[in-house]
Design a protein around this motif. Structure first.
Motif, PDB file in Angstrom:
ATOM      1  N   VAL A  63     -27.410  68.367  -7.855  1.00  0.00           N
ATOM      2  CA  VAL A  63     -26.399  68.948  -8.435  1.00  0.00           C
ATOM      3  C   VAL A  63     -25.223  69.487  -7.634  1.00  0.00           C
ATOM      4  CG1 VAL A  63     -27.456  71.151  -8.267  1.00  0.00           C
ATOM      5  CG2 VAL A  63     -25.921  71.046  -9.948  1.00  0.00           C
ATOM      6  N   TRP A  64     -24.026  69.153  -8.037  1.00  0.00           N
ATOM      7  CA  TRP A  64     -22.711  69.561  -7.092  1.00  0.00           C
ATOM      8  C   TRP A  64     -22.556  71.090  -7.192  1.00  0.00           C
ATOM      9  CZ3 TRP A  64     -20.173  67.440  -3.527  1.00  0.00           C
ATOM     10  CH2 TRP A  64     -19.066  67.984  -3.041  1.00  0.00           C
ATOM     11  N   SER A  65     -22.632  71.682  -6.052  1.00  0.00           N
ATOM     12  CA  SER A  65     -22.581  73.160  -5.758  1.00  0.00           C
ATOM     13  C   SER A  65     -20.924  73.356  -5.776  1.00  0.00           C
ATOM     14  CB  SER A  65     -23.216  73.771  -4.845  1.00  0.00           C
ATOM     15  OG  SER A  65     -22.819  75.122  -4.510  1.00  0.00           O
ATOM     16  N   VAL A  66     -20.149  74.108  -6.530  1.00  0.00           N
ATOM     17  CA  VAL A  66     -18.726  74.404  -6.434  1.00  0.00           C
ATOM     18  C   VAL A  66     -18.861  75.411  -5.253  1.00  0.00           C
ATOM     19  CG1 VAL A  66     -16.792  75.412  -7.331  1.00  0.00           C
ATOM     20  CG2 VAL A  66     -18.278  73.898  -8.607  1.00  0.00           C
ATOM     21  N   ALA A  67     -19.777  76.214  -5.082  1.00  0.00           N
ATOM     22  CA  ALA A  67     -19.493  77.287  -4.131  1.00  0.00           C
ATOM     23  C   ALA A  67     -19.812  76.845  -2.519  1.00  0.00           C
ATOM     24  CB  ALA A  67     -20.343  78.506  -4.419  1.00  0.00           C
ATOM     25  N   ASN A  68     -20.549  75.911  -2.599  1.00  0.00           N
ATOM     26  CA  ASN A  68     -20.724  75.297  -1.192  1.00  0.00           C
ATOM     27  C   ASN A  68     -20.043  74.114  -0.854  1.00  0.00           C
ATOM     28  OD1 ASN A  68     -22.526  77.376  -0.530  1.00  0.00           O
ATOM     29  ND2 ASN A  68     -24.221  76.184  -1.715  1.00  0.00           N
ATOM     30  N   ASP A  69     -19.482  73.493  -1.881  1.00  0.00           N
ATOM     31  CA  ASP A  69     -18.623  72.131  -1.852  1.00  0.00           C
ATOM     32  C   ASP A  69     -19.640  71.193  -1.503  1.00  0.00           C
ATOM     33  OD1 ASP A  69     -16.385  70.692  -2.378  1.00  0.00           O
ATOM     34  OD2 ASP A  69     -15.677  71.050  -0.275  1.00  0.00           O
ATOM     35  N   LEU A  81     -32.228  68.192  -6.442  1.00  0.00           N
ATOM     36  CA  LEU A  81     -32.828  68.513  -7.595  1.00  0.00           C
ATOM     37  C   LEU A  81     -34.476  68.280  -7.412  1.00  0.00           C
ATOM     38  CD1 LEU A  81     -30.697  67.250 -10.370  1.00  0.00           C
ATOM     39  CD2 LEU A  81     -30.734  69.765  -9.699  1.00  0.00           C
ATOM     40  N   ASN A  82     -35.273  69.088  -8.311  1.00  0.00           N
ATOM     41  CA  ASN A  82     -36.715  68.837  -8.169  1.00  0.00           C
ATOM     42  C   ASN A  82     -36.963  67.699  -9.163  1.00  0.00           C
ATOM     43  OD1 ASN A  82     -36.971  69.845 -10.698  1.00  0.00           O
ATOM     44  ND2 ASN A  82     -37.275  72.059  -9.738  1.00  0.00           N
ATOM     45  N   GLY A  83     -38.243  67.224  -9.241  1.00  0.00           N
ATOM     46  CA  GLY A  83     -38.712  66.241 -10.212  1.00  0.00           C
ATOM     47  C   GLY A  83     -38.439  66.542 -11.777  1.00  0.00           C
ATOM     48  N   ASP A  84     -38.560  67.706 -11.869  1.00  0.00           N
ATOM     49  CA  ASP A  84     -38.378  68.089 -13.574  1.00  0.00           C
ATOM     50  C   ASP A  84     -36.896  67.936 -13.800  1.00  0.00           C
ATOM     51  OD1 ASP A  84     -41.236  68.204 -14.067  1.00  0.00           O
ATOM     52  OD2 ASP A  84     -40.959  70.711 -13.778  1.00  0.00           O
ATOM     53  N   GLN A  85     -35.890  68.479 -13.025  1.00  0.00           N
ATOM     54  CA  GLN A  85     -34.561  68.269 -12.838  1.00  0.00           C
ATOM     55  C   GLN A  85     -33.930  66.966 -13.285  1.00  0.00           C
ATOM     56  OE1 GLN A  85     -33.638  70.957  -9.749  1.00  0.00           O
ATOM     57  NE2 GLN A  85     -33.612  73.026 -11.126  1.00  0.00           N
ATOM     58  N   ILE A  86     -34.734  66.382 -12.198  1.00  0.00           N
ATOM     59  CA  ILE A  86     -34.072  64.825 -12.397  1.00  0.00           C
ATOM     60  C   ILE A  86     -34.459  64.171 -13.611  1.00  0.00           C
ATOM     61  CG2 ILE A  86     -34.597  62.516 -11.252  1.00  0.00           C
ATOM     62  CD1 ILE A  86     -34.865  63.877  -8.607  1.00  0.00           C
ATOM     63  N   SER A  87     -35.530  64.564 -14.108  1.00  0.00           N
ATOM     64  CA  SER A  87     -35.988  63.996 -15.526  1.00  0.00           C
ATOM     65  C   SER A  87     -34.763  64.383 -16.375  1.00  0.00           C
ATOM     66  CB  SER A  87     -37.254  64.492 -15.828  1.00  0.00           C
ATOM     67  OG  SER A  87     -38.316  63.682 -14.795  1.00  0.00           O
ATOM     68  N   GLU A  88     -34.346  65.819 -16.288  1.00  0.00           N
ATOM     69  CA  GLU A  88     -33.464  66.328 -17.310  1.00  0.00           C
ATOM     70  C   GLU A  88     -32.100  65.645 -17.180  1.00  0.00           C
ATOM     71  OE1 GLU A  88     -33.968  69.459 -19.697  1.00  0.00           O
ATOM     72  OE2 GLU A  88     -35.462  67.954 -19.853  1.00  0.00           O
ATOM     73  N   VAL A  89     -31.729  65.416 -16.201  1.00  0.00           N
ATOM     74  CA  VAL A  89     -30.565  64.540 -15.813  1.00  0.00           C
ATOM     75  C   VAL A  89     -30.570  63.317 -16.609  1.00  0.00           C
ATOM     76  CG1 VAL A  89     -29.140  63.431 -14.068  1.00  0.00           C
ATOM     77  CG2 VAL A  89     -29.853  65.874 -13.770  1.00  0.00           C
ATOM     78  N   ARG A  90     -31.569  62.526 -16.296  1.00  0.00           N
ATOM     79  CA  ARG A  90     -31.943  61.102 -16.845  1.00  0.00           C
ATOM     80  C   ARG A  90     -31.998  61.325 -18.342  1.00  0.00           C
ATOM     81  NH1 ARG A  90     -30.601  56.705 -15.155  1.00  0.00           N
ATOM     82  NH2 ARG A  90     -31.559  57.051 -12.923  1.00  0.00           N
TER      83      ARG A  90
END
Length: 266
Positions: free
Chosen positions: A212-218, A223-232
């Motif tokens: 995930v792109w972090s605007v604060a850290n540029d 992402l963890n496995g569950d988050q990757i599944s959510e992106v897919r």
């Protein structure tokens, strides 16, 4: 003696006849004079009546004109106001025409600054659009109206990014953090998901890594496995291959209390 008397009577008769004839002539002349005078009076009466008729007609026409002028008064007043407004508008147009080239350049510069401050998704494509606008402004091939239209179109395209959900594939853009690698080699081509300007994500084709792109850290954050599944799942929604649903993903932006948003929405 008798002869003299007869002659005298004869003279008297002649005189009486002459007198009567004279009176008759005078009477005829008087009648003629009176007739002529009556004719003049009649003619004068006719002229007076005609003059009175003309006066009445003139008064009626004057009344009609006065009523018509009263009806036209507000129309003329509105026309005068419209003419004054159009003159003012023409003056403003002249002022705007003189200021327009500078305003157009300011709009393009602001667009470039906004892209530079935004998440770097499709940055090359978006900056190329700005480069085309700057080249157009330096050319005389297009009218001012066409230039303004193209600049508005570019701004609309940028604003639309904040309202759309999009997905595409391409090389990994932006800085890669160590956390994003997770000990594996990222493929050159990744699948992207963008949810407005709230979240920008990527996953590798084998779904073994994502970020995930972090605007604060540029930079990308892993992402963890569950988050990757959510992106897919979000990518399938963006492709109309799945029904819209709530996505449980970290946001790219940081809210005012310093905590990341818990989820994004498709």
């Amino acid at each position: 003696m008798l002869t003299s008397l007869l002659a005298a009577l004869s003279l008297v008769g002649v005189g009486t006849a002459l007198a009567q004839d004279s009176l008759s002539q005078a009477s005829i002349q008087a009648q003629q004079t009176q007739a002529a005078l009556q004719q003049r009076i009649d003619d004068a009466d006719d002229a007076t009546r005609e003059a009175l008729q003309q006066l009445r007609q003139a008064n009626q026409q004057a009344d009609r004109l006065e009523s018509y002028n009263a009806e036209l008064a507000p129309i003329v007043d509105n026309q005068a106001k419209r003419i004054a407004s159009e003159k003012q508008a023409l003056t403003q147009i002249n002022v705007t025409r003189e200021a327009l080239p500078g305003e157009l350049r300011d709009m393009v510069e602001q667009l470039r600054a906004m892209i530079g401050a935004d998440m770097p998704f499709l940055r090359d494509e978006r900056l190329a659009r700005v480069d085309d606008l700057e080249q157009m402004l330096s050319s005389d091939d297009a009218s001012q109206a066409d230039k303004l239209q193209r600049i508005f179109s570019a701004w609309r395209a940028e604003l639309a990014y904040g309202r759309e959900m999009d997905q595409w594939s391409g090389p990994l853009e932006g800085a890669q953090s160590d956390a994003a690698s997770q000990g594996s080699q990222l493929a050159r081509e990744v699948d992207y998901l963008r949810v407005g300007r709230t979240g920008w994500y990527y996953v590798t084709p084998n779904d073994r890594a994502g970020g995930v792109w972090s605007v604060a850290n540029d930079e990308w954050e892993a992402l963890n496995g569950d988050q990757i599944s959510e992106v897919r799942r979000g990518i399938r929604i963006a492709q109309d291959q799945s029904a819209p649903a709530l996505l449980h993903l970290p946001a790219s932006l940081v809210v005012e209390d310093g905590q990341s948003a818990a989820e994004g929405q498709s």
